[in-house]
Design an enzyme around this catalytic site. Sequence first.
Site, mmCIF file in Angstrom:
data_model
loop_
_atom_site.group_PDB
_atom_site.id
_atom_site.type_symbol
_atom_site.label_atom_id
_atom_site.label_comp_id
_atom_site.label_asym_id
_atom_site.label_seq_id
_atom_site.Cartn_x
_atom_site.Cartn_y
_atom_site.Cartn_z
ATOM 1 N N HIS A 76 0.884 -1.170 0.026
ATOM 2 C CA HIS A 76 -0.072 -0.227 -0.269
ATOM 3 C C HIS A 76 0.888 1.282 -0.046
ATOM 4 O O HIS A 76 0.522 2.099 0.681
ATOM 5 C CB HIS A 76 -0.879 0.155 1.241
ATOM 6 C CG HIS A 76 -1.899 -1.165 1.090
ATOM 7 N ND1 HIS A 76 -3.245 -0.956 0.705
ATOM 8 C CD2 HIS A 76 -1.899 -2.284 1.684
ATOM 9 C CE1 HIS A 76 -4.088 -1.950 0.848
ATOM 10 N NE2 HIS A 76 -3.141 -2.898 1.414
ATOM 11 N N ASN A 78 -10.290 -2.715 2.602
ATOM 12 C CA ASN A 78 -10.138 -2.791 0.999
ATOM 13 C C ASN A 78 -11.351 -2.658 0.334
ATOM 14 O O ASN A 78 -12.424 -2.331 0.868
ATOM 15 C CB ASN A 78 -9.496 -4.142 0.483
ATOM 16 C CG ASN A 78 -8.069 -4.282 1.055
ATOM 17 O OD1 ASN A 78 -7.115 -3.095 1.225
ATOM 18 N ND2 ASN A 78 -7.425 -5.411 1.002
ATOM 19 N N HIS A 89 -3.965 1.026 12.202
ATOM 20 C CA HIS A 89 -3.611 -0.217 13.238
ATOM 21 C C HIS A 89 -4.973 -1.099 13.376
ATOM 22 O O HIS A 89 -5.862 -0.249 13.844
ATOM 23 C CB HIS A 89 -2.944 0.080 14.135
ATOM 24 C CG HIS A 89 -2.527 -1.391 15.083
ATOM 25 N ND1 HIS A 89 -2.742 -2.611 14.604
ATOM 26 C CD2 HIS A 89 -1.668 -1.527 16.177
ATOM 27 C CE1 HIS A 89 -2.233 -3.547 15.276
ATOM 28 N NE2 HIS A 89 -1.448 -2.840 16.277
ATOM 29 N N TYR A 136 0.766 -4.485 11.998
ATOM 30 C CA TYR A 136 0.589 -2.847 11.890
ATOM 31 C C TYR A 136 1.634 -2.090 12.549
ATOM 32 O O TYR A 136 2.470 -1.269 12.414
ATOM 33 C CB TYR A 136 -0.729 -2.494 11.796
ATOM 34 C CG TYR A 136 -1.420 -2.954 10.581
ATOM 35 C CD1 TYR A 136 -1.915 -4.407 10.407
ATOM 36 C CD2 TYR A 136 -1.749 -2.197 9.480
ATOM 37 C CE1 TYR A 136 -2.387 -4.858 9.222
ATOM 38 C CE2 TYR A 136 -2.496 -2.620 8.335
ATOM 39 C CZ TYR A 136 -2.741 -4.041 8.179
ATOM 40 O OH TYR A 136 -3.409 -4.447 7.230
#
Length: 683
Positions: A70, A143, A335, A358
């Site tokens: 990403h 997503n 996160h 994360y």
Amino acid sequence: MARDRNPVNHVTELHAQEGDRLTTAQGAGVDDTDHSLTAGPRGPVLLEDHHLREKITHFDHERIPERVVHARGTGAHGVFRAYGNAASVTKAAFLATTDEETEVFVRFSTVLGSRGSADTVRDVRGFATKFHTREGTFDLVGNNFPVFFIQDAVKFPDIIHAGKPEPDREIPQAQTAHDTFWDFIGSHTESTHMAMWAMSDRGIPRSYRTMEGFGVHTFRMEAADGTTSLVKFHWKPALGIHSQVWEEAQITQGADPDFHRRDLYDAIAAGAFPQWELGLQIMPDTVDETFEGIDLLDPTKIVPEEICPVQAVGLLTLTEAPENFFAETEQVAFHVDHVVPGIQVTNDPLMQGRLFSYLDTQLTRLGGPNFAQLPVNRPRAAVNDMFRDGMHQQAVHSGVVAYKPNQIDDDLPRTSPDGDDAFVTIPTPVSGEKGRHHPVSFTDHFSQARLFWLSLTPVEQAHEVEAFTFELGKCLRQEVKEGVLASLARVDTDLVARVAAGLGLPVPDGEVPDGVVASPALSQIPAEPGRVDGRVVGVLVAEGGDLSPVADLRTAYADEHVVVRVISAHGGEVSGASGETETVERTLLTTRSVEYDAVVVAPGVIGSAVAAEPRTAVLLLEAFRHGKPVVALGDGVGLLTSVGVDTSAPDVLACDSVRDCVQPLRDALGMHRSWERLAMLAG
Ligand code: HDD
């Protein structure tokens, strides 16, 4: 005695640009920033030049590592307001109450490409939202697809290594059309469902504003009375789901690699604030954590909306582009484990692995454990964490106590064992043997891939076939293509036959799951025209022609903030037949059809320099081929015919005046594409 406490000084503002004089980082004035300190006019540069060394040193360290996935993204600030109906399932105040507006920051992204890669590649899109709630920060790190490639986080490095550029030559950039990716997919049948989504039109969105978003995993929600539910998050775009077509996406990669970024900022600047409704699928919290036979802990499965409707619970509106890309979009840190009371994680093994990853990745990316103090990440809730020191510490903590229990500070800060305002883990029972398991309920890898295929309309299916054929056609190894075809044979016989035909390979046998029912909600073709806010209409005008359609279209679509762009043969101003002028915003040299959702030819273009320019034909034919509304006003129809546009095709509109075309054009734009024309062109 407890003292007045301000243990984490989050309110101290760092003024990066104070005053109007240039200074060093220490605040001393600089006399000259263009010439190094030298011994004599042409002599050596002196080590003594602090400003030179400081300027270059800081520059040398300007970059931070890009996100490992990403990396390419863009963000915007906005607000979220709940409708209040979620109070029955969650006590999270930002969802349960209507009286507060929650500040949000959203970052959209592609997954595989580097920071400088193009926006319109075929890929999954990230849709990460940071809710700055008064009870703490909630991050919904989702997503634009509701499922994932793998079921267990331990495989995440494998899928990403397979999808990223191949390591020997570091190509191809930002795409899955290569051997290692499809080798992975062919050998992991659990990935088939997600691959179906990636090869659909959803893999090439028209805009971030026209994508759905999904939390993917099942979350557990807790209401104020302690009842719990299993819940899936959805974002529904106000503009509907709209994608590019593949050729358009490829052209856009070259013509405007920043297409989605620009689109987001332009829409906000035009006042067409992007909006999504937050929706929940709410399911009972049962011991086996399944719903209608679907394992809710399996992230490769959806719950069809037809058996569990999505209930809208609030509205997200993006209102402001970031002031500084690096400070905000690059440094924002999401996160999955940033949750607030009322929302909890589940045992989905993919989600559990994410809970580790994360925070871990931010330590490297943002250089230490204090990244929550960066302005974009700073919780809006009061923070009193007793963490101290570390790299890049911004806070000036006071007092001597940073431990518990303590007598010196009356044992402050307090914990909340009764959970009145604290996050308390819901006591869910856990049992079973320690081991590396393969749950039986995770083994059906094809019925939902088939469900997806059966839910598409014929034109969407044609795009799916084309995408598989393109991607596998780019693979060099035969066994890789055959591996994927073997999986497709277990999805649908027509799908595999068409892809195999395109590849010139034999059709493998495969058993297709029985009794699969389509979910019409998965098709992205709207039943009726939707909103057209922020759509872009290009108007071709010529010197000495009729320019009035530009102003007329702007007036007609003003409430919808439709952007009307003037295209002509040269830059500067263009003058019309009646002496009126318009500023040319794009010339045929600087534009390409991909910039527009519809193209209009004004009267008087035929016979002009615009008509003589070969790029005009390219622009009109691309718009036509990509299923966009094409409008000819007055004699403009002659230009369409002369360049080879079939004026009898669906959504090619010939009108005498703007007044006649406003509503038909709005309707055509509201359908996103001329699906009928695309079907016709696909044969
Ligand atoms: Fe992830 C970033 C979404 C699985 C590890 N992920 C990242 C971002 C999004 C997602 C939107 C970008 C956030 C931003 O804009 O800063 N990831 C997902 C979704 C997943 C998923 C929807 C599956 C349902 N991710 C996943 C797994 C792992 C990771 C299984 C590792 C075990 N993801 C990361 C990461 C990243 C990340 C390495 C890179 C940058 C970052 O976290 O901040 O930790």
